[in-house]
Design a protein around this motif. Structure first.
Motif, PDB file in Angstrom:
ATOM      1  N   GLU A   1      60.180   6.319  19.416  1.00 57.18           N
ATOM      2  CA  GLU A   1      59.221   6.177  18.327  1.00 57.18           C
ATOM      3  C   GLU A   1      57.783   6.462  18.752  1.00 57.18           C
ATOM      4  O   GLU A   1      56.895   6.503  17.902  1.00 57.18           O
ATOM      5  CB  GLU A   1      59.279   4.757  17.759  1.00 57.18           C
ATOM      6  CG  GLU A   1      60.583   4.410  17.080  1.00 57.18           C
ATOM      7  CD  GLU A   1      60.596   2.990  16.562  1.00 57.18           C
ATOM      8  OE1 GLU A   1      61.069   2.792  15.430  1.00 57.18           O
ATOM      9  OE2 GLU A   1      60.111   2.090  17.273  1.00 57.18           O
ATOM     10  N   ARG A   2      57.549   6.654  20.037  1.00 60.31           N
ATOM     11  CA  ARG A   2      56.181   6.876  20.505  1.00 60.31           C
ATOM     12  C   ARG A   2      55.724   8.289  20.150  1.00 60.31           C
ATOM     13  O   ARG A   2      56.486   9.245  20.274  1.00 60.31           O
ATOM     14  CB  ARG A   2      56.098   6.675  22.016  1.00 60.31           C
ATOM     15  CG  ARG A   2      56.463   5.273  22.470  1.00 60.31           C
ATOM     16  CD  ARG A   2      56.539   5.195  23.983  1.00 60.31           C
ATOM     17  NE  ARG A   2      57.166   3.953  24.407  1.00 60.31           N
ATOM     18  CZ  ARG A   2      57.582   3.725  25.649  1.00 60.31           C
ATOM     19  NH1 ARG A   2      57.430   4.661  26.584  1.00 60.31           N
ATOM     20  NH2 ARG A   2      58.162   2.581  25.950  1.00 60.31           N
ATOM     21  N   PRO A   3      54.481   8.437  19.724  1.00 60.79           N
ATOM     22  CA  PRO A   3      53.991   9.790  19.427  1.00 60.79           C
ATOM     23  C   PRO A   3      53.872  10.604  20.703  1.00 60.79           C
ATOM     24  O   PRO A   3      53.618  10.069  21.790  1.00 60.79           O
ATOM     25  CB  PRO A   3      52.621   9.535  18.792  1.00 60.79           C
ATOM     26  CG  PRO A   3      52.177   8.222  19.343  1.00 60.79           C
ATOM     27  CD  PRO A   3      53.438   7.414  19.511  1.00 60.79           C
ATOM     28  N   SER A   4      54.053  11.909  20.568  1.00 64.57           N
ATOM     29  CA  SER A   4      53.992  12.778  21.739  1.00 64.57           C
ATOM     30  C   SER A   4      53.592  14.183  21.307  1.00 64.57           C
ATOM     31  O   SER A   4      53.615  14.509  20.120  1.00 64.57           O
ATOM     32  CB  SER A   4      55.347  12.817  22.469  1.00 64.57           C
ATOM     33  OG  SER A   4      56.353  13.357  21.630  1.00 64.57           O
TER      34      SER A   4
ATOM     35  N   GLN B   1      64.926   9.750  23.510  1.00 62.80           N
ATOM     36  CA  GLN B   1      65.108   8.730  24.536  1.00 62.80           C
ATOM     37  C   GLN B   1      64.911   9.307  25.937  1.00 62.80           C
ATOM     38  O   GLN B   1      64.666   8.559  26.893  1.00 62.80           O
ATOM     39  CB  GLN B   1      66.511   8.110  24.424  1.00 62.80           C
ATOM     40  CG  GLN B   1      66.757   7.326  23.148  1.00 62.80           C
ATOM     41  CD  GLN B   1      66.057   5.984  23.120  1.00 62.80           C
ATOM     42  OE1 GLN B   1      65.366   5.614  24.068  1.00 62.80           O
ATOM     43  NE2 GLN B   1      66.211   5.251  22.025  1.00 62.80           N
ATOM     44  N   SER B   2      65.028  10.627  26.052  1.00 65.62           N
ATOM     45  CA  SER B   2      64.854  11.293  27.351  1.00 65.62           C
ATOM     46  C   SER B   2      63.423  11.746  27.591  1.00 65.62           C
ATOM     47  O   SER B   2      63.130  12.338  28.637  1.00 65.62           O
ATOM     48  CB  SER B   2      65.790  12.507  27.443  1.00 65.62           C
ATOM     49  OG  SER B   2      67.144  12.101  27.394  1.00 65.62           O
ATOM     50  N   MET B   3      62.531  11.469  26.636  1.00 69.14           N
ATOM     51  CA  MET B   3      61.131  11.863  26.784  1.00 69.14           C
ATOM     52  C   MET B   3      60.498  11.150  27.981  1.00 69.14           C
ATOM     53  O   MET B   3      60.616   9.940  28.138  1.00 69.14           O
ATOM     54  CB  MET B   3      60.363  11.508  25.507  1.00 69.14           C
ATOM     55  CG  MET B   3      58.889  11.847  25.547  1.00 69.14           C
ATOM     56  SD  MET B   3      58.054  11.421  23.991  1.00 69.14           S
ATOM     57  CE  MET B   3      57.890   9.640  24.148  1.00 69.14           C
ATOM     58  N   ASN B   4      59.876  11.942  28.826  1.00 74.65           N
ATOM     59  CA  ASN B   4      59.155  11.428  29.992  1.00 74.65           C
ATOM     60  C   ASN B   4      60.034  10.563  30.889  1.00 74.65           C
ATOM     61  O   ASN B   4      59.663   9.468  31.318  1.00 74.65           O
ATOM     62  CB  ASN B   4      57.895  10.672  29.555  1.00 74.65           C
ATOM     63  CG  ASN B   4      56.870  11.607  28.944  1.00 74.65           C
ATOM     64  OD1 ASN B   4      57.008  12.827  29.027  1.00 74.65           O
ATOM     65  ND2 ASN B   4      55.834  11.047  28.343  1.00 74.65           N
ATOM     66  N   THR B   5      61.219  11.101  31.162  1.00 78.77           N
ATOM     67  CA  THR B   5      62.131  10.501  32.133  1.00 78.77           C
ATOM     68  C   THR B   5      62.527  11.569  33.144  1.00 78.77           C
ATOM     69  O   THR B   5      62.445  12.775  32.872  1.00 78.77           O
ATOM     70  CB  THR B   5      63.402   9.941  31.470  1.00 78.77           C
ATOM     71  OG1 THR B   5      64.140  11.019  30.874  1.00 78.77           O
ATOM     72  CG2 THR B   5      63.059   8.905  30.400  1.00 78.77           C
ATOM     73  N   THR B   6      62.970  11.137  34.298  1.00 82.54           N
ATOM     74  CA  THR B   6      63.287  12.069  35.387  1.00 82.54           C
ATOM     75  C   THR B   6      64.342  13.085  34.987  1.00 82.54           C
ATOM     76  O   THR B   6      64.258  14.267  35.343  1.00 82.54           O
ATOM     77  CB  THR B   6      63.768  11.285  36.618  1.00 82.54           C
ATOM     78  OG1 THR B   6      62.755  10.357  37.016  1.00 82.54           O
ATOM     79  CG2 THR B   6      64.054  12.232  37.774  1.00 82.54           C
TER      80      THR B   6
END
Length: 282
Positions: free
Chosen positions: A99-102, A181-186
């Motif tokens: 839900e975070r804006p990006s 859910q994979s945003m900004n993950t390794t």
């Protein structure tokens, strides 16, 4: 200084433009907000439109006071400003990752006799290399996740070919949520958001200064190259005046309007927000 030859930022439909494009002195940029999936709005704007505008405004502020600062320092200050604004605008309500804006972005900075190119996500910078070949700088894992969404859309359309756009969206929104859910993950993909961790994963290249044009574009404008195959990177470098850039945008909109987004070049949005800025070193 960077001389701006052309600048366009246009919504793809009737909703607010979730892109932004701007410049200040030695800096130029494009920003592509990721359309929200929570339905949340901030001060009457979608999360993505709000976020892109906040990043654009923060870049203008910090580019004006960037002498002696690294680009990483400037970007960190931009993200910190926007994160603080987000807390204030949402009254500190916590958000799940999806839900975070990006936003994706492309950023060009002139530093003395060099040009520094920085990208995060699927925006691109078109320039000529030392041998005069035009290419698009910037890489991202976002297409891997978009391919999963399109595969879900393809399966839905095979089962029910006459789905409306809203019905198709309802069929694939679960996959979109899983992607976020994979945003900004390794093991995922990196984009600008309300934390600074992704800034360690930007693409960056420094090239010698020349007098040729450089173009920065969001993926909506890059459809001419990537999706429809109706332009090349070299073609984008000839969009170095406003009239030619606007003609290219009209061509893009005509192609999008004529092509069936469900059974032609598969996509969830018939027309996407599109931004382009073309500059020359002054």
């Amino acid at each position: 200084m960077l001389q701006v030859c052309a600048l366009i930022s246009e919504a793809g439909g009737t909703s607010a433009n979730e892109d932004a494009a701007g410049h200040h002195g030695d800096w130029a940029w494009v920003i592509d907000g990721a359309t929200g999936i929570s339905g949340a709005a901030i001060t009457g704007l979608s999360d993505a439109a709000w976020f892109s505008r906040q990043v654009d405004q923060a870049l203008r502020r910090h580019a004006a006071d960037s002498d002696g600062l690294s680009t990483d320092t400037v970007l960190r200050r931009v993200v910190e400003d926007v994160a603080q604004a987000f807390i204030g605008a949402t009254e500190g309500r916590p958000r799940a990752r999806h839900e975070r804006p990006s936003a994706a972005f492309a950023l060009l900075r002139r530093i003395d006799d060099r040009l520094e190119m920085t990208t995060l996500g699927d925006c691109g910078i078109i320039h000529r290399d030392r041998d005069g070949r035009a290419g698009v700088f910037g890489s991202s894992n976002i297409p891997v996740f978009e391919a999963r969404t399109l595969q879900a859309a393809r399966r839905a359309l095979e089962a029910t070919p006459d789905l409306t756009p809203s019905e198709l969206w309802n069929q694939v929104v679960g996959q979109v949520r899983a992607n976020r859910q994979s945003m900004n993950t390794t093991d995922g993909y990196w984009v600008l958001s309300t934390d600074t961790e992704a800034l360690a994963h930007v693409d960056r290249q420094v090239v010698p200064l020349d007098n040729g044009p450089v173009a920065l574009a969001t993926d909506g404008f890059l459809r001419l190259i990537d999706l429809f195959g109706r332009a090349t990177a070299s073609d984008f470098l000839y969009l170095d005046d406003q009239a030619r850039a606007e003609t290219a945008l009209r061509d893009l909109r005509r192609i999008e309007a004529a092509d069936d987004p469900h059974h032609g070049h598969l996509r969830l949005k018939r027309s996407d927000d599109a931004s382009l800025i073309v500059v020359r070193p002054a």
